[in-house]
Scaffold this motif. Structure first.
Motif, PDB file in Angstrom:
ATOM      1  N   SER A 348       0.837  -1.200   0.000  1.00  0.00           N
ATOM      2  CA  SER A 348       0.000   0.000   0.000  1.00  0.00           C
ATOM      3  C   SER A 348       0.869   1.246   0.000  1.00  0.00           C
ATOM      4  O   SER A 348       1.715   1.410   0.882  1.00  0.00           O
ATOM      5  N   GLN A 349       0.642   2.115  -0.961  1.00  0.00           N
ATOM      6  CA  GLN A 349       1.366   3.382  -0.972  1.00  0.00           C
ATOM      7  C   GLN A 349       1.047   4.160   0.293  1.00  0.00           C
ATOM      8  O   GLN A 349       1.938   4.513   1.054  1.00  0.00           O
ATOM      9  N   SER A 350      -0.237   4.389   0.520  1.00  0.00           N
ATOM     10  CA  SER A 350      -0.647   5.264   1.629  1.00  0.00           C
ATOM     11  C   SER A 350      -0.530   4.586   2.984  1.00  0.00           C
ATOM     12  O   SER A 350      -0.365   5.244   4.001  1.00  0.00           O
ATOM     13  N   THR A 353      -5.208   2.276   3.265  1.00  0.00           N
ATOM     14  CA  THR A 353      -6.326   1.743   2.491  1.00  0.00           C
ATOM     15  C   THR A 353      -7.123   0.744   3.339  1.00  0.00           C
ATOM     16  O   THR A 353      -6.576  -0.258   3.821  1.00  0.00           O
ATOM     17  N   GLU A 489      -8.185   5.726 -15.266  1.00  0.00           N
ATOM     18  CA  GLU A 489      -8.284   6.575 -14.086  1.00  0.00           C
ATOM     19  C   GLU A 489      -8.221   8.062 -14.406  1.00  0.00           C
ATOM     20  O   GLU A 489      -8.965   8.855 -13.837  1.00  0.00           O
TER      21      GLU A 489
HETATM   22  O1  M6R Z   1      -2.503   3.657  -0.978  1.00  0.00           O
HETATM   23  P1  M6R Z   1      -2.699   2.333  -1.665  1.00  0.00           P
HETATM   24  O2  M6R Z   1      -1.519   1.910  -2.432  1.00  0.00           O
HETATM   25  O3  M6R Z   1      -3.154   1.262  -0.716  1.00  0.00           O
HETATM   26  O4  M6R Z   1      -3.878   2.585  -2.671  1.00  0.00           O
HETATM   27  C1  M6R Z   1      -4.414   1.539  -3.406  1.00  0.00           C
HETATM   28  C2  M6R Z   1      -5.234   2.053  -4.555  1.00  0.00           C
HETATM   29  O5  M6R Z   1      -6.317   2.797  -4.087  1.00  0.00           O
HETATM   30  C3  M6R Z   1      -4.385   2.930  -5.497  1.00  0.00           C
HETATM   31  O6  M6R Z   1      -3.268   2.246  -5.949  1.00  0.00           O
HETATM   32  C4  M6R Z   1      -5.205   3.373  -6.707  1.00  0.00           C
HETATM   33  O7  M6R Z   1      -5.506   2.278  -7.491  1.00  0.00           O
HETATM   34  C5  M6R Z   1      -4.410   4.429  -7.474  1.00  0.00           C
HETATM   35  N1  M6R Z   1      -5.118   5.666  -7.490  1.00  0.00           N
HETATM   36  C6  M6R Z   1      -4.123   4.054  -8.870  1.00  0.00           C
HETATM   37  O8  M6R Z   1      -3.374   5.015  -9.526  1.00  0.00           O
END
Ligand code: M6R
Length: 610
Positions: A348-350, A353, A489
């Motif tokens: 997860s980036q953030s 999620t 997107e």
């Molecule tokens: O923060 P995360 O990586 O957990 O987020 C997962 C998805 O919501 C995120 O990768 C989403 O698909 C992006 N906006 C795609 O560009």
């Protein structure tokens, strides 16, 4: 990727620092702090959370003085907390340091300093620097800083103050950006131009291996070895918004261009000095546990899920353990088969999620060891996981994820290599060979970014279409899934990513005259098969763009309408390159359609609802 600001002059230093930090909050915002020379000496205030927390702390006890340094943090070593925030100081509290970047050998240096009697209060690599500077100080802060950095490996931009020489501010740049702002009777440092734009537009840009000594009236530039240098002053005409985007039109484009740095930062400190091994000094996953693993589940959403597809394939290839990929919102409701020998990797980036967090908790409830690959060290997912591999991409602001995806790939490659080392599934030579290829990726991305115009031209060509297809086989199929998500997107063009060989089982019915088909053709073992699939769509009237290696362009042009080439690397690593033109394609198509690239409709950067 944090923010640095520094000031020496007659203004209210606290205000200059706080205003500067406000302009840098987009770079890091899990904690902030300032150090100011006051009549009582060097005083420090810091606080976890947004800058507003620090401001309210300072409301009742302002720091009034003539020089200072400030920092807004994006945690890499040590969770966000008051004590881990910068500025850091030594045990005598006479030296203060702000730092961006990573000190690769901080553990070695920390152990040495502890043996020498230095006491550490934080978990950061930065605290090592303040102790080193204090240890080396013999009446000249410039020499002490030079000596200290001679022991350090890695990337750093520094601002250093000492109470012993209150008329000096020392700045260093080594592989992490730093600029000097020039005023009348005052001077500034900043990790980014926005930090100082309210006060001056005249700057020096430091190069790697250079430092500056600032007083109110002068700025001396020198190499870190102490040789004086001169530099032409630059006058910046950017407005604040342009400056925040580093001169790019959108955060997404800036973040696409930050990928070479994100690759380097994510590898930094995780590859042995001789390039032969992967090292993960902080991993709690023991070698014994790695040897006992019988399966790996990779769970994530959206782009992070797509990164997991590539990562899972790399781990299977390197470690020969079965890997299962799952969308987080499905995983928790399907009673996944988790045994004590299952490793669950959440991506997860953030780190916030909701679906991924819920999946992590489900995995924990079933007794799995959970390893998080995340870009936010202090996030809920990082806190709840047993282990964290931080992707050091820095804050990602555009909703469409780009540099987070590619740094997740780097993290997966490193993890796969590390597990292969432990389980002995790859030879030392093979591991060193993959590492060497990984180290070339940043430059290869740079070379692709220089040719972005060709992608732009193609994006403008497809921007008028409402439907298109991406096809690929093997890892190319994983990458086109990301390319398709990106395009949908932000451009709102409907696209489908298809395993090239699967089209004929139904979807081929949708191929009609003039429909764009983007074929990713980088995996040599399935190249001929993909070419056959390309012929199938060509025969139904599709307009095909192939993305491939230079060596295949001439041949492919016999079957497709146009082709773009990407640099060559190992097949397993190719996704870290081949995704870049797809990111650019989405960006330029969205731009051509007049969309709000950074804030696409209906979407949020962090999805905290299930
Ligand atoms: O923060 P995360 O990586 O957990 O987020 C997962 C998805 O919501 C995120 O990768 C989403 O698909 C992006 N906006 C795609 O560009």
């Amino acid at each position: 990727m944090c923010g640095i600001v520094g000031y020496i002059g007659k203004r209210d230093t606290q205000t200059v620092l706080i205003e500067g930090l406000k302009k840098l909050e987009y770079r890091g915002y899990d904690s902030a702090g300032i150090a100011v020379f006051t009549p009582e000496g060097l005083q420090i205030a810091k606080s976890i959370g947004r800058l507003a927390n620090l401001e309210s702390k300072l409301e009742n006890t302002p720091l009034v003085g003539s020089a200072g340094i400030g920092h807004t943090r994006w945690a890499t070593h040590g969770k966000p907390s008051d004590v881990n925030s910068h500025p850091h100081t030594d045990h005598s509290q006479k030296f203060s340091v702000v730092h961006n970047g990573i000190v690769e050998n901080y553990l070695e240096l920390k152990e040495e300093l502890i043996r020498q009697g230095y006491e550490f209060v934080s978990e950061t690599d930065t605290e090592v620097i303040s102790h080193l500077v204090a240890r080396e100080y013999e009446g000249d802060i410039v020499k002490a800083v030079q000596k200290a950095i001679s022991y350090m490996r890695g990337a750093f931009a520094l601002g250093v103050l000492t109470e012993y020489e209150p008329n000096k501010l020392v700045a260093v740049r080594q592989a992490s950006p730093l600029i000097i702002g020039l005023g009348e009777g005052e001077n500034f440092i900043g990790s980014d131009i926005p930090a100082i734009l309210n006060y001056t537009r005249n700057i020096y840009i430091l190069n790697d291996g250079e430092m500056a000594v600032l007083t109110e009236d002068a700025v001396e530039l020198m190499t870190i070895e102490g040789n004086f240098i001169s530099r032409e002053m630059i006058s910046v005409d950017w407005d604040t918004v342009t400056a925040e985007k580093g001169g790019f039109d959108h955060f997404m484009l800036k973040e696409i261009h930050e990928q070479p740095k994100a690759y380097r930062d994510t590898m930094r400190g995780r590859i042995s000095e001789n390039g032969g091994k992967v090292v993960f000094p902080d991993l709690k996953l023991t070698e014994e546990k790695i040897r006992s693993l019988s399966s790996i589940h990779i769970v994530a959403c959206g782009t992070a899920y797509n990164a997991g597809l590539v990562g899972g394939a790399a781990i299977e290839q390197l470690v020969r353990i079965p890997v299962m990929n799952d969308v987080a919102s499905e995983y928790r409701y399907r009673s996944p088969l988790i045994t004590p020998d299952t490793l669950v990797i959440v991506v997860s980036q953030s780190g916030e999620t909701a679906d991924t967090l819920a999946a992590l908790r489900e995995a924990h409830a079933n007794g799995a060891h959970v390893l998080a690959i995340t870009n936010v060290v202090g996030s809920s997912i990082a806190r709840d996981a047993d282990d964290v591999i931080a992707t050091l991409a820095g804050p990602e602001i555009a909703v469409a994820s780009t540099k987070a995806y590619t740094s997740q790939l780097i993290a997966f490659y490193l993890l796969g290599l590390y597990m292969a080392q432990v389980r002995g599934t790859q030879s030392e030579e093979e591991i060193a060979h993959v590492i060497a290829a990984m180290q070339s990726l940043p430059e290869q991305v740079e070379s692709m970014l220089e040719k972005a115009d060709a992608v732009k031209a193609y994006a403008e060509q497809i921007a008028g279409h409402e439907h298109l297809f991406f096809i690929g086989r093997g890892l190319d199929f994983s990458v086109v899934q990301e390319g398709s998500l990106k395009l949908k997107e932000i451009s709102y063009i409907h696209s489908e990513a298809y395993a090239a060989g699967e089209l004929k089982h139904g979807t081929l019915a949708l191929i009609e005259e003039g429909i764009p088909v983007i074929a990713l053709v980088t995996q040599d073992n399935v190249l001929e098969k993909t070419v056959s699939n390309i012929k199938e769509v060509k025969a139904r009237g599709a307009d095909v763009m192939a993305i491939t290696h230079e060596e295949h362009v001439a041949d492919l042009l016999k079957s497709v309408d146009q082709a773009l080439s990407i640099p060559k690397t190992l097949p397993m690593l190719t996704p870290a390159l081949s995704v870049v033109p797809l990111q650019l394609l989405a960006y330029y198509a969205a731009l051509a359609r007049g969309n709000d690239v950074d804030k696409p409709r209906n979407l949020a950067k962090s999805v905290t609802v299930e």
